[in-house]
Design a protein around this motif. Structure first.
Motif, PDB file in Angstrom:
ATOM      1  N   GLY A   1      80.231  70.435  72.629  1.00  0.00           N
ATOM      2  CA  GLY A   1      78.852  70.129  72.970  1.00  0.00           C
ATOM      3  C   GLY A   1      78.014  69.560  71.846  1.00  0.00           C
ATOM      4  O   GLY A   1      76.852  69.203  72.048  1.00  0.00           O
ATOM      5  N   HIS A   2      78.581  69.435  70.658  1.00  0.00           N
ATOM      6  CA  HIS A   2      77.840  68.876  69.534  1.00  0.00           C
ATOM      7  C   HIS A   2      77.920  67.349  69.544  1.00  0.00           C
ATOM      8  O   HIS A   2      78.796  66.769  70.199  1.00  0.00           O
ATOM      9  CB  HIS A   2      78.376  69.423  68.214  1.00  0.00           C
ATOM     10  N   LEU A   3      77.015  66.720  68.812  1.00  0.00           N
ATOM     11  CA  LEU A   3      76.980  65.268  68.717  1.00  0.00           C
ATOM     12  C   LEU A   3      77.693  64.821  67.448  1.00  0.00           C
ATOM     13  O   LEU A   3      77.347  65.254  66.347  1.00  0.00           O
ATOM     14  CB  LEU A   3      75.527  64.765  68.710  1.00  0.00           C
ATOM     15  N   TYR A   4      78.679  63.968  67.611  1.00  0.00           N
ATOM     16  CA  TYR A   4      79.439  63.457  66.478  1.00  0.00           C
ATOM     17  C   TYR A   4      79.455  61.936  66.543  1.00  0.00           C
ATOM     18  O   TYR A   4      79.538  61.344  67.628  1.00  0.00           O
ATOM     19  CB  TYR A   4      80.877  63.965  66.503  1.00  0.00           C
ATOM     20  N   SER A   5      79.419  61.312  65.379  1.00  0.00           N
ATOM     21  CA  SER A   5      79.422  59.848  65.324  1.00  0.00           C
ATOM     22  C   SER A   5      80.818  59.327  65.034  1.00  0.00           C
ATOM     23  O   SER A   5      81.680  60.039  64.510  1.00  0.00           O
ATOM     24  CB  SER A   5      78.458  59.358  64.245  1.00  0.00           C
ATOM     25  N   LEU A   6      81.041  58.086  65.382  1.00  0.00           N
ATOM     26  CA  LEU A   6      82.309  57.413  65.097  1.00  0.00           C
ATOM     27  C   LEU A   6      82.296  57.025  63.622  1.00  0.00           C
ATOM     28  O   LEU A   6      81.426  56.279  63.182  1.00  0.00           O
ATOM     29  CB  LEU A   6      82.426  56.191  66.006  1.00  0.00           C
ATOM     30  N   PRO A   7      83.232  57.527  62.820  1.00  0.00           N
ATOM     31  CA  PRO A   7      83.137  57.348  61.364  1.00  0.00           C
ATOM     32  C   PRO A   7      83.675  56.011  60.863  1.00  0.00           C
ATOM     33  O   PRO A   7      84.520  55.382  61.498  1.00  0.00           O
ATOM     34  CB  PRO A   7      83.985  58.493  60.823  1.00  0.00           C
ATOM     35  N   SER A   8      83.173  55.619  59.713  1.00  0.00           N
ATOM     36  CA  SER A   8      83.715  54.457  59.014  1.00  0.00           C
ATOM     37  C   SER A   8      84.955  54.871  58.231  1.00  0.00           C
ATOM     38  O   SER A   8      85.189  56.059  57.977  1.00  0.00           O
ATOM     39  CB  SER A   8      82.675  53.878  58.049  1.00  0.00           C
ATOM     40  N   PHE A   9      85.742  53.884  57.831  1.00  0.00           N
ATOM     41  CA  PHE A   9      86.923  54.156  57.018  1.00  0.00           C
ATOM     42  C   PHE A   9      86.522  54.767  55.687  1.00  0.00           C
ATOM     43  O   PHE A   9      87.162  55.706  55.207  1.00  0.00           O
ATOM     44  CB  PHE A   9      87.702  52.858  56.815  1.00  0.00           C
ATOM     45  N   MET A  10      85.449  54.262  55.095  1.00  0.00           N
ATOM     46  CA  MET A  10      85.004  54.791  53.808  1.00  0.00           C
ATOM     47  C   MET A  10      84.619  56.260  53.925  1.00  0.00           C
ATOM     48  O   MET A  10      84.912  57.056  53.025  1.00  0.00           O
ATOM     49  CB  MET A  10      83.827  53.975  53.273  1.00  0.00           C
ATOM     50  N   GLU A  11      83.967  56.636  55.006  1.00  0.00           N
ATOM     51  CA  GLU A  11      83.609  58.040  55.203  1.00  0.00           C
ATOM     52  C   GLU A  11      84.857  58.914  55.285  1.00  0.00           C
ATOM     53  O   GLU A  11      84.899  60.022  54.715  1.00  0.00           O
ATOM     54  CB  GLU A  11      82.781  58.197  56.480  1.00  0.00           C
ATOM     55  N   ALA A  12      85.871  58.415  55.970  1.00  0.00           N
ATOM     56  CA  ALA A  12      87.120  59.166  56.085  1.00  0.00           C
ATOM     57  C   ALA A  12      87.823  59.280  54.739  1.00  0.00           C
ATOM     58  O   ALA A  12      88.338  60.350  54.381  1.00  0.00           O
ATOM     59  CB  ALA A  12      88.033  58.491  57.100  1.00  0.00           C
ATOM     60  N   LEU A  13      87.844  58.200  53.992  1.00  0.00           N
ATOM     61  CA  LEU A  13      88.477  58.222  52.669  1.00  0.00           C
ATOM     62  C   LEU A  13      87.794  59.243  51.755  1.00  0.00           C
ATOM     63  O   LEU A  13      88.459  60.009  51.051  1.00  0.00           O
ATOM     64  CB  LEU A  13      88.411  56.831  52.035  1.00  0.00           C
ATOM     65  N   LYS A  14      86.470  59.262  51.781  1.00  0.00           N
ATOM     66  CA  LYS A  14      85.728  60.201  50.936  1.00  0.00           C
ATOM     67  C   LYS A  14      85.997  61.644  51.359  1.00  0.00           C
ATOM     68  O   LYS A  14      86.097  62.542  50.513  1.00  0.00           O
ATOM     69  CB  LYS A  14      84.237  59.890  51.006  1.00  0.00           C
ATOM     70  N   ALA A  15      86.096  61.870  52.667  1.00  0.00           N
ATOM     71  CA  ALA A  15      86.359  63.228  53.153  1.00  0.00           C
ATOM     72  C   ALA A  15      87.736  63.723  52.738  1.00  0.00           C
ATOM     73  O   ALA A  15      87.945  64.914  52.510  1.00  0.00           O
ATOM     74  CB  ALA A  15      86.223  63.263  54.670  1.00  0.00           C
ATOM     75  N   CYS A  16      88.699  62.801  52.635  1.00  0.00           N
ATOM     76  CA  CYS A  16      90.093  63.170  52.359  1.00  0.00           C
ATOM     77  C   CYS A  16      90.433  63.213  50.875  1.00  0.00           C
ATOM     78  O   CYS A  16      91.419  63.873  50.495  1.00  0.00           O
ATOM     79  CB  CYS A  16      91.033  62.177  53.037  1.00  0.00           C
ATOM     80  N   LYS A  17      89.676  62.546  50.044  1.00  0.00           N
ATOM     81  CA  LYS A  17      90.056  62.385  48.632  1.00  0.00           C
ATOM     82  C   LYS A  17      90.331  63.730  47.960  1.00  0.00           C
ATOM     83  O   LYS A  17      89.500  64.638  47.993  1.00  0.00           O
ATOM     84  CB  LYS A  17      88.966  61.638  47.873  1.00  0.00           C
ATOM     85  N   ASN A  18      91.515  63.821  47.364  1.00  0.00           N
ATOM     86  CA  ASN A  18      91.964  65.010  46.630  1.00  0.00           C
ATOM     87  C   ASN A  18      92.024  66.264  47.502  1.00  0.00           C
ATOM     88  O   ASN A  18      92.100  67.380  46.973  1.00  0.00           O
ATOM     89  CB  ASN A  18      91.066  65.272  45.410  1.00  0.00           C
ATOM     90  N   ARG A  19      92.035  66.062  48.831  1.00  0.00           N
ATOM     91  CA  ARG A  19      92.063  67.219  49.740  1.00  0.00           C
ATOM     92  C   ARG A  19      93.189  67.128  50.761  1.00  0.00           C
ATOM     93  O   ARG A  19      93.775  68.144  51.129  1.00  0.00           O
ATOM     94  CB  ARG A  19      90.722  67.332  50.455  1.00  0.00           C
ATOM     95  N   ILE A  20      93.487  65.934  51.232  1.00  0.00           N
ATOM     96  CA  ILE A  20      94.545  65.741  52.219  1.00  0.00           C
ATOM     97  C   ILE A  20      94.979  64.281  52.171  1.00  0.00           C
ATOM     98  O   ILE A  20      94.173  63.389  51.858  1.00  0.00           O
ATOM     99  CB  ILE A  20      94.050  66.118  53.642  1.00  0.00           C
ATOM    100  N   ASN A  21      96.256  64.029  52.453  1.00  0.00           N
ATOM    101  CA  ASN A  21      96.757  62.656  52.490  1.00  0.00           C
ATOM    102  C   ASN A  21      96.437  62.007  53.833  1.00  0.00           C
ATOM    103  O   ASN A  21      96.216  62.688  54.831  1.00  0.00           O
ATOM    104  CB  ASN A  21      98.268  62.630  52.254  1.00  0.00           C
ATOM    105  N   ILE A  22      96.466  60.667  53.831  1.00  0.00           N
ATOM    106  CA  ILE A  22      96.163  59.907  55.044  1.00  0.00           C
ATOM    107  C   ILE A  22      97.405  59.172  55.527  1.00  0.00           C
ATOM    108  O   ILE A  22      98.069  58.480  54.760  1.00  0.00           O
ATOM    109  CB  ILE A  22      95.030  58.886  54.793  1.00  0.00           C
TER     110      ILE A  22
END
Length: 279
Positions: free
Chosen positions: A115-136
């Motif tokens: 029920g929450h509102l989520y936006s469609l992310p950019s590639f850069m946003e995904a890269l920043k979220a994953c950096k040094n935390r999980i591989n893509i």
């Protein structure tokens, strides 16, 4: 994943020939702390929307090794995460992503079970979220190779991305633009012997594949330096299916149920990649 895997190498063979198998240099895959690799398909999306930052964050919190995301391009040339060409299935909008500009995409909300509102992310946003935390595990649907690689470099993520290619021209461009990037794709289903496998890899050197399930061919791939990450994602995933995949000798699997799979691996002391037979 795309259903054109079987024909991909055939198309590549008609386009160009690469180095021989004996001269092949394998690009290193992203490093993982676990021996058996868990890839969260489109993020952990049973509750959070697929290909969303919250789905990525949940995959990270669960301890997945990779998050699989899909890359496409807006009409004004921005890279965004979405699996389907049309936005109808996963958002409140309609139409093709390639016909929408970034401002229009920003107004979309992802369909969410919580029920929450989520936006469609950019590639850069995904890269920043994953950096040094999980591989893509980057399913390269429709995007510009040079642009994607520039964004990967800008984020400092060159060593945390494995690229899944879906078209012959993508392979050629990635090898030209970023030859050090590890590449993955499906192999022809006609391959039945080690000799046939080697012949294919002479034409198109890869770092990983996802559709070889014959244990003998998996062993041959391992000898050649390739990883095999089988797709097991399905609604009725269970320990029997995970065990069957592990018994083939693969290095990891892509799953729709990362939480349940990781729990299964931990309970049975398999997170380090020990063989599952006998459980």
């Amino acid at each position: 994943m795309m259903n054109c895997k079987t024909n991909l190498l055939v198309m590549v063979f008609s386009c160009f020939t690469l180095i021989t198998f004996g001269q092949r240099t394998v690009a290193p895959l992203p490093k993982c702390k676990n021996g058996f690799i868990v890839i969260a398909h489109r993020g952990s999306h049973l509750v959070k929307p697929e290909n969303s930052i919250p789905a990525i964050e949940e995959a990270i919190s669960l301890g997945a090794d990779y998050v699989e995301i899909d890359l496409r391009t807006t009409s004004d040339g921005h890279l965004v995460l979405i699996h389907n060409e049309n936005v109808d299935h996963t958002t409140n909008g309609k139409g093709r992503i390639q016909d929408l500009n970034l401002d229009e995409v920003a107004k979309l909300t992802l369909n969410a079970k919580d029920g929450h509102l989520y936006s469609l992310p950019s590639f850069m946003e995904a890269l920043k979220a994953c950096k040094n935390r999980i591989n893509i595990y980057l399913d390269f649907k429709q995007a510009d190779v040079a642009q994607a690689y520039e964004e990967i470099k800008a984020a400092g993520m060159e060593k945390q991305v494995l690229v899944y290619i879906n078209k012959a021209e993508q392979y050629k461009l990635w090898r030209a633009v970023a030859p050090q990037m590890p590449l993955m794709c499906g192999l022809p289903s006609s391959i039945k012997t080690k000799e046939e496998l080697i012949a294919v890899l002479r034409q198109m050197p890869l770092e990983a594949t996802d559709n070889i399930s014959d244990p003998a061919l998996v062993a041959a791939l391992k000898e050649s330096g390739l990883a095999v990450f089988l797709d097991v994602q399905m609604a009725d995933e269970d320990p029997l299916k995970w065990k069957a995949a592990m018994d083939k000798g693969v290095q990891g699997v892509q799953t729709d149920h990362p939480e349940a799979l990781i729990k299964y691996l931990k309970i049975n002391d398999l997170r380090d990649g020990l063989k599952a037979s006998g459980l």
